[in-house]
Motif scaffolding. Structure first.
Motif, short mmCIF file in Angstrom:
data_model
loop_
_atom_site.label_atom_id
_atom_site.label_comp_id
_atom_site.label_asym_id
_atom_site.label_seq_id
_atom_site.Cartn_x
_atom_site.Cartn_y
_atom_site.Cartn_z
N PRO A 1 0.81 -1.23 0.00
CA PRO A 1 0.00 0.00 0.00
C PRO A 1 0.85 1.27 0.00
O PRO A 1 0.41 2.30 -0.55
CB PRO A 1 -0.84 -0.11 1.28
N ARG A 2 2.04 1.22 0.58
CA ARG A 2 2.93 2.39 0.50
C ARG A 2 3.40 2.59 -0.94
O ARG A 2 3.50 3.72 -1.43
CB ARG A 2 4.12 2.25 1.45
N ALA B 1 0.54 4.15 -2.75
CA ALA B 1 0.40 5.58 -2.40
C ALA B 1 1.51 6.38 -3.07
O ALA B 1 1.27 7.48 -3.58
CB ALA B 1 0.45 5.75 -0.88
N ALA B 2 2.73 5.83 -3.11
CA ALA B 2 3.84 6.53 -3.77
C ALA B 2 3.52 6.73 -5.25
O ALA B 2 3.77 7.80 -5.81
CB ALA B 2 5.13 5.73 -3.61
N MET C 1 0.46 6.89 -6.58
CA MET C 1 -0.61 7.89 -6.67
C MET C 1 -0.10 9.31 -6.47
O MET C 1 -0.65 10.26 -7.02
CB MET C 1 -1.71 7.59 -5.64
N SER C 2 0.95 9.45 -5.67
CA SER C 2 1.47 10.79 -5.39
C SER C 2 2.02 11.45 -6.65
O SER C 2 2.25 12.65 -6.69
CB SER C 2 2.55 10.74 -4.31
N HIS D 1 -1.33 12.82 -11.91
CA HIS D 1 -2.16 14.02 -12.05
C HIS D 1 -3.56 13.69 -12.56
O HIS D 1 -4.44 14.53 -12.51
CB HIS D 1 -1.49 15.02 -13.00
N ARG E 1 -6.97 12.32 -12.21
CA ARG E 1 -7.81 11.93 -11.08
C ARG E 1 -8.48 10.59 -11.30
O ARG E 1 -8.63 9.79 -10.36
CB ARG E 1 -8.87 13.02 -10.86
N ARG F 1 -6.15 7.88 -10.34
CA ARG F 1 -6.04 7.76 -8.87
C ARG F 1 -7.27 7.08 -8.29
O ARG F 1 -7.17 6.25 -7.38
CB ARG F 1 -5.87 9.14 -8.22
N ARG F 2 -8.46 7.45 -8.80
CA ARG F 2 -9.70 6.87 -8.27
C ARG F 2 -9.76 5.36 -8.51
O ARG F 2 -10.37 4.62 -7.73
CB ARG F 2 -10.92 7.56 -8.90
N ILE G 1 -6.76 3.66 -6.07
CA ILE G 1 -6.92 3.70 -4.62
C ILE G 1 -7.54 2.40 -4.08
O ILE G 1 -7.33 2.03 -2.93
CB ILE G 1 -7.73 4.94 -4.18
N ILE H 1 -5.11 0.23 -2.34
CA ILE H 1 -4.81 0.55 -0.94
C ILE H 1 -5.92 0.03 -0.04
O ILE H 1 -5.67 -0.55 1.02
CB ILE H 1 -4.59 2.07 -0.76
N HIS H 2 -7.16 0.22 -0.48
CA HIS H 2 -8.27 -0.31 0.31
C HIS H 2 -8.12 -1.82 0.50
O HIS H 2 -8.38 -2.35 1.58
CB HIS H 2 -9.61 -0.05 -0.39
N LEU I 1 -10.82 -0.67 4.69
CA LEU I 1 -11.50 0.62 4.63
C LEU I 1 -12.68 0.51 5.58
O LEU I 1 -13.51 -0.38 5.44
CB LEU I 1 -11.99 0.88 3.19
#
Lengths: 256, 256
Positions: A67-68, A71-72, A74-75, A78, A80, A83-84, A87, A90-91, A96
């Protein structure tokens, strides 16, 4: 397949979509960690409980890095919508709300193998080589072009078969493993294909040049290396020759 | 408050909890961007539609950076419970499933101001200073100690009052702004206090030494600088002296 001399792909036509996909899948056939000696021992019921415990303790570091890593990734995104989509990974691992997630299910396995949660999550008993390998994966998705970073997740294409083998092999072979303990792998049977289907489509669509395609195939190779190196370290420390490095967990050690 | 000579805090006793919190809050009273001339003009109805448009176009870059900042932070967090708490911030901005999220609501505002979504999300018309400032924020949470990274979010402590002022001031003053357009700020009235309460507790609990406390107060100052620099750039380009740098959006420009 290991090119000693770097190839200059400029001016070389991109692979057709089906050949590009085949090149990605060929990496799995060649070097996915289901071919590692340690996995054969694990699935074949040839390990003792301590060796399975060492595997679960070390593999926690990988679970915890994922998950890190996501997240890295996703960071840097640009877009969206991407990213959606991303994510959800990560869930799946962190959970969640009410859902505990994959790491929680992994800790059920390390519980069954006799470790305290504090010891496992501290990662202090894990092999340094494990931690180096998984952190290399986190850095890879930070440093590489986005499409190459996505490609590094494509070992998931090869995961369902290993998970099926593992569920059957471990349930049959080890009396300290039950359905509850194998919940992690059962869940991944449905999660991994959904994720890998999206990631494969993304890579096939977005790696436009031959150089980008080759970098994506290289990313799958890199990721196989990350997985393989973890099993090498386990095998060396806990199977043959069984030389455990300083600081790593030793079977019978107190306060774990 | 700007120390020219770095202070050596080693051996200095930590501030009591209430004084530490007061030091954090004092930064807002001193330099939060509600004190910036541009904000006074914005809320006071003194800007024309083009100037409000420039603000919304540039501020999009900040909105868009925030979930990447939060993902960058999460990529460093080994504590799953902290990640599970923090991920709500990404959901708030990116949305989750059916919920469109804060960036979608921001795009309703830029729609109303006459920009195409492609133009806004490409960020190509934004001021370079805006992009530099927001990316500095993303880097800050990657590079600083975790508690300092968390502290940089604490400008949210000061946000609800500015949002309330903005909703009232903008609805009263501008005929191109309605309730729908102000939905972003209305939502933040409930989201920001929840987030800042958690972050403040985390910082108060986890900054143990005086040096760590001072670094956290410095992080709030840094974040105020990130916000202030964006308004300086807007003011310079679109108000006084009104010198728009090359490549940035110009009122009346076609194909935006």
């Amino acid at each position: 397949m290991n090119e000693i001399v770097a190839i200059d792909w400029r001016g070389v036509a991109p692979l057709p979509r089906d050949e590009f996909e085949a090149a990605i899948r060929a990496v799995g056939a060649e070097r996915y960690h289901n071919k590692h000696e340690f996995h054969k021992l694990l699935h074949g019921g040839k390990l003792n409980k301590d060796q399975v415990a060492a595997w679960a303790l070390n593999r926690y570091c990988y679970q915890e890095a994922v998950p890190r890593k996501d997240a890295a990734f996703m960071s840097r995104v640009h877009d969206r919508e991407l990213r959606r989509e991303w994510i959800h990974r990560i869930h799946d691992h962190d959970g969640l709300g009410e859902e505990g997630g994959g790491i929680e299910r992994w800790l059920v396995l390390t519980d069954a193998l006799g470790f305290s949660r504090d010891y496992v999550t501290s990662r202090r008993g894990a092999l340094p080589a494990t931690k180096f390998a998984v952190e290399a994966y986190v850095r890879f998705v930070v440093e590489q072009p986005l499409v190459v970073a996505v490609a590094s997740s494509l070992t998931e294409l090869f995961a369902p078969s290993i998970h099926r083998e593992r569920i059957v092999g471990m349930l049959e072979s080890y009396d300290f493993v039950d359905d509850q303990v194998m919940a992690y792998f059962k869940r991944r049977l449905t999660q991994a294909p959904r994720d890998s289907e999206f990631a494969l489509g993304y890579v096939l669509d977005n790696a436009k040049t031959r150089a980008e395609q080759e970098a994506c195939v290289g990313a799958v190779r890199f990721k196989c290396d990350v997985l393989w190196a973890q099993l090498d370290a386990l095998h060396h420390a806990y199977v043959t020759p069984g030389l455990i490095p300083p600081g790593a967990w030793r079977p019978g050690e107190a306060n774990v």
